[in-house]
Scaffold this active site. Structure first.
Site, PDB file in Angstrom:
ATOM      1  N   GLN A 100       0.822  -1.213   0.000  1.00  0.00           N
ATOM      2  CA  GLN A 100       0.000   0.000   0.000  1.00  0.00           C
ATOM      3  C   GLN A 100       0.853   1.259   0.000  1.00  0.00           C
ATOM      4  O   GLN A 100       0.335   2.365   0.111  1.00  0.00           O
ATOM      5  CB  GLN A 100      -0.927  -0.015   1.224  1.00  0.00           C
ATOM      6  CG  GLN A 100      -1.928  -1.151   1.193  1.00  0.00           C
ATOM      7  CD  GLN A 100      -2.752  -1.238   2.467  1.00  0.00           C
ATOM      8  OE1 GLN A 100      -2.860  -0.290   3.239  1.00  0.00           O
ATOM      9  NE2 GLN A 100      -3.334  -2.401   2.702  1.00  0.00           N
ATOM     10  N   HIS A 166      -1.530  -0.019   5.627  1.00  0.00           N
ATOM     11  CA  HIS A 166      -2.212   0.889   6.556  1.00  0.00           C
ATOM     12  C   HIS A 166      -1.405   2.150   6.865  1.00  0.00           C
ATOM     13  O   HIS A 166      -1.288   2.554   8.021  1.00  0.00           O
ATOM     14  CB  HIS A 166      -2.568   0.167   7.856  1.00  0.00           C
ATOM     15  CG  HIS A 166      -3.614  -0.886   7.698  1.00  0.00           C
ATOM     16  ND1 HIS A 166      -4.253  -1.476   8.756  1.00  0.00           N
ATOM     17  CD2 HIS A 166      -4.137  -1.480   6.585  1.00  0.00           C
ATOM     18  CE1 HIS A 166      -5.113  -2.379   8.329  1.00  0.00           C
ATOM     19  NE2 HIS A 166      -5.054  -2.386   6.996  1.00  0.00           N
ATOM     20  N   GLU A 258     -15.966   2.069   9.310  1.00  0.00           N
ATOM     21  CA  GLU A 258     -16.514   3.083  10.206  1.00  0.00           C
ATOM     22  C   GLU A 258     -16.526   4.475   9.583  1.00  0.00           C
ATOM     23  O   GLU A 258     -15.605   4.863   8.862  1.00  0.00           O
ATOM     24  CB  GLU A 258     -15.675   3.165  11.491  1.00  0.00           C
ATOM     25  CG  GLU A 258     -15.672   1.902  12.311  1.00  0.00           C
ATOM     26  CD  GLU A 258     -14.881   2.032  13.595  1.00  0.00           C
ATOM     27  OE1 GLU A 258     -14.846   1.049  14.363  1.00  0.00           O
ATOM     28  OE2 GLU A 258     -14.293   3.118  13.841  1.00  0.00           O
ATOM     29  N   TYR A 268     -11.149   6.047  19.939  1.00  0.00           N
ATOM     30  CA  TYR A 268     -12.124   5.359  19.086  1.00  0.00           C
ATOM     31  C   TYR A 268     -12.020   3.834  19.163  1.00  0.00           C
ATOM     32  O   TYR A 268     -12.713   3.134  18.441  1.00  0.00           O
ATOM     33  CB  TYR A 268     -12.014   5.893  17.652  1.00  0.00           C
ATOM     34  CG  TYR A 268     -12.563   7.307  17.597  1.00  0.00           C
ATOM     35  CD1 TYR A 268     -13.841   7.566  17.156  1.00  0.00           C
ATOM     36  CD2 TYR A 268     -11.814   8.384  18.076  1.00  0.00           C
ATOM     37  CE1 TYR A 268     -14.376   8.851  17.163  1.00  0.00           C
ATOM     38  CE2 TYR A 268     -12.327   9.673  18.090  1.00  0.00           C
ATOM     39  CZ  TYR A 268     -13.609   9.899  17.639  1.00  0.00           C
ATOM     40  OH  TYR A 268     -14.134  11.175  17.665  1.00  0.00           O
ATOM     41  N   TYR A 279      -9.200 -10.974  10.865  1.00  0.00           N
ATOM     42  CA  TYR A 279      -9.238 -11.853   9.703  1.00  0.00           C
ATOM     43  C   TYR A 279      -8.957 -13.301  10.081  1.00  0.00           C
ATOM     44  O   TYR A 279      -9.354 -14.222   9.371  1.00  0.00           O
ATOM     45  CB  TYR A 279      -8.232 -11.373   8.645  1.00  0.00           C
ATOM     46  CG  TYR A 279      -8.725 -10.170   7.884  1.00  0.00           C
ATOM     47  CD1 TYR A 279      -9.706 -10.280   6.902  1.00  0.00           C
ATOM     48  CD2 TYR A 279      -8.215  -8.903   8.148  1.00  0.00           C
ATOM     49  CE1 TYR A 279     -10.160  -9.180   6.202  1.00  0.00           C
ATOM     50  CE2 TYR A 279      -8.660  -7.788   7.451  1.00  0.00           C
ATOM     51  CZ  TYR A 279      -9.632  -7.934   6.485  1.00  0.00           C
ATOM     52  OH  TYR A 279     -10.078  -6.838   5.799  1.00  0.00           O
TER      53      TYR A 279
END
Length: 384
Positions: A100, A166, A258, A268, A279
Site C-alpha cells: 500500500q 495501513h 466506520e 475510538y 481476519y
C-alpha cells in the site's frame, strides 16, 4: 472501443437504493431508523472518461481547472482536462513503492495563490522498516517542466515498522489553516492505543509541522502533542462538513468499516473494540460492550472498503448538498451519507463498476473521480 471505455462514456441513469447496513448490531436492538430503506431513487448522471493513469492515489484542483494527480509508484502529474496534456513534475522525493506504499495524498496550502506551497504524503524506507512522511514544497510552474522547490519534511510516522500496509496518510487543511493528517496503525494493532507512537491517530499540527498548544495530550510526551484523537485503524478518508466538524471514514478489519465524527481527545477503541472481527476469525468485542470508547456514527458489514471522503457543496447535484460522498474500493461505488440524520445514514449508492480511489469537487460543482489500480480512469461526474 473496449467495454470499460464504453461504460465510462455512456450516459447512465443510475438506480440507487437507499441503504444503511448495521449488521454489527443485533437485529433485536436495531432502531427502526437504522433498518435498510426500501425507497428507490433514480439520479441521472453523466460519467465522462477523461484520461487514464497508472495507480493514481489522490488529486488536487488548481484555480485554473488543471489537476495535480499523484501516482503511487512515485509520479506527480500536472493534467489539463481541456487538452488532455500530462506534464510530469520534477524533483520529487524517493518513495517506497510496494504493497500500500508509495505516493499518497496531495493538498494545496490555503494561501497557495500567494505562496505556491503544496503538501504531499508518501511512504519512505528507513531504520526499522517503513513509514509515512508529509512534506511541504513550493510548486514552481514558471518553466517548461514544473518542479518542486524548497522541500521540507514536516511530519513522519513513528516508529517505522515492517510491512507496507495501513499508512492512511490523508492530509487536509481546516478553515483556520491547521493541518490534519490521518495516520494508520500500520497493521500493528496496539500502537493505535499507545500515545508514545503516532500510529493509529488523527494528527493536528501547524502548517510548518510545529505543535499546536491546545491539542489535548500536551503533558504526555513530544509525540502525543501532535495527537487529536486515537484508537484508529486505517483512516483513508477525511473531510470537514459545513459546520466545520471533522469526519473520518476508515477501514475496519473483517467487517465494521466506520464513519467517525472526530472529537478532541477521544479514543475510538481499535483494537480493543471494533464492529468487525480479526481476519483470523478471532472475535473483537463490539463498541456497544465498551461505552468508554467513542463509537462510529455509521458502520458497514459487509464492508464498503472506504478510500476517500468529501462533503459536497456544489450546485450541480442539489440533492447531495451538505452530504458526505465516500469512495469505495471493494464496493466499487460512491456511497452518499446524510451525516445530519439521527443516526447518520446511507441514503444512496452509485455503482461505479470499478474500485474508486479518490474524489474531489471541481469549481463548477462537477466531481472528479479516480479509479484504483493500473489503467485507472479519471472520470468527471456531471449532471445529465
Amino acid at each position: 472501443m473496449n467495454i470499460k471505455a464504453f461504460h465510462r462514456l455512456i450516459t447512465l441513469s443510475v438506480l440507487s437504493v437507499l441503504t444503511a447496513c448495521h449488521a454489527q448490531t443485533p437485529p433485536e436492538t436495531q432502531s427502526k431508523e437504522n433498518q435498510p430503506s426500501s425507497v428507490v431513487a433514480v439520479t441521472s448522471i453523466q460519467m465522462k472518461r477523461i484520461a487514464e493513469f497508472n495507480e493514481p492515489w489522490a488529486l488536487a484542483v488548481l484555480a485554473d481547472g488543471r489537476l495535480l494527480i499523484t501516482e503511487k509508484s512515485g509520479q506527480l502529474i500536472l493534467f489539463n482536462p481541456r487538452d488532455q496534456k500530462k506534464t510530469f513534475i520534477k524533483n520529487l522525493p524517493k518513495v517506497a513503492y510496494g504493497g500500500q506504499g508509495g505516493f499518497g495524498d496531495i493538498v494545496l496550502h490555503p494561501k497557495f495563490a500567494q505562496n505556491h506551497q503544496m503538501y504531499l504524503s508518501y511512504a519512505e524506507a528507513g531504520q526499522g522498516g517503513y513509514g509515512a512522511v508529509v512534506i511541504r514544497a513550493d510548486l514552481n510552474l514558471d518553466q517548461a517542466q514544473p518542479q518542486l522547490d524548497n522541500i521540507t519534511t514536516i511530519w513522519k510516522q513513528v516508529p517505522k515498522v515492517r510491512g507496507q500496509g495501513h499508512y492512511a496518510h490523508r492530509v487536509l487543511f481546516d478553515g483556520s489553516g491547521k493541518l490534519w493528517i490521518s495516520s494508520g496503525e500500520r497493521q500493528k494493532f496496539d500502537p493505535a492505543q499507545d500515545l508514545t507512537s503516532n500510529l493509529g491517530k488523527i494528527i493536528r499540527i501547524n502548517d510548518d509541522g510545529s505543535v499546536i498548544v491546545d491539542n489535548p495530550f500536551q503533558s504526555q510526551g513530544e509525540v502525543a502533542k501532535q495527537v487529536w484523537s486515537f484508537g484508529h485503524r486505517n483512516p483513508l478518508g477525511m473531510a470537514f462538513d459545513e459546520q466545520g466538524q471533522l469526519w473520518v471514514v476508515e477501514m475496519g478489519p473483517k467487517g465494521g468499516d466506520e464513519l467517525n465524527l472526530i472529537q478532541k481527545g477521544k479514543n475510538y477503541g481499535y483494537p480493543v473494540v471494533s464492529n468487525g472481527d480479526h481476519y483470523s476469525g478471532l472475535n473483537i468485542p463490539d463498541h456497544v460492550t465498551r461505552p468508554e470508547f467513542e463509537a462510529p456514527k455509521l458502520d458497514w458489514t459487509p464492508v464498503i472498503s472506504p478510500s476517500s471522503l468529501i462533503f459536497y457543496t456544489g450546485q450541480m447535484f442539489p440533492k447531495w448538498q451538505g452530504k458526505a460522498i465516500i469512495g469505495g474500493l471493494s464496493s466499487e461505488a460512491l456511497i452518499i451519507v446524510d451525516t445530519t440524520a439521527q443516526p447518520a445514514k446511507e441514503i444512496q449508492r452509485i455503482d461505479m463498476k470499478q474500485r474508486i480511489r479518490g474524489l474531489q469537487q471541481a469549481k463548477d460543482g462537477s466531481i472528479w473521480v479516480i479509479e484504483d489500480g493500473k489503467h485507472a480512469d479519471l472520470i468527471q461526474l456531471v449532471k445529465l
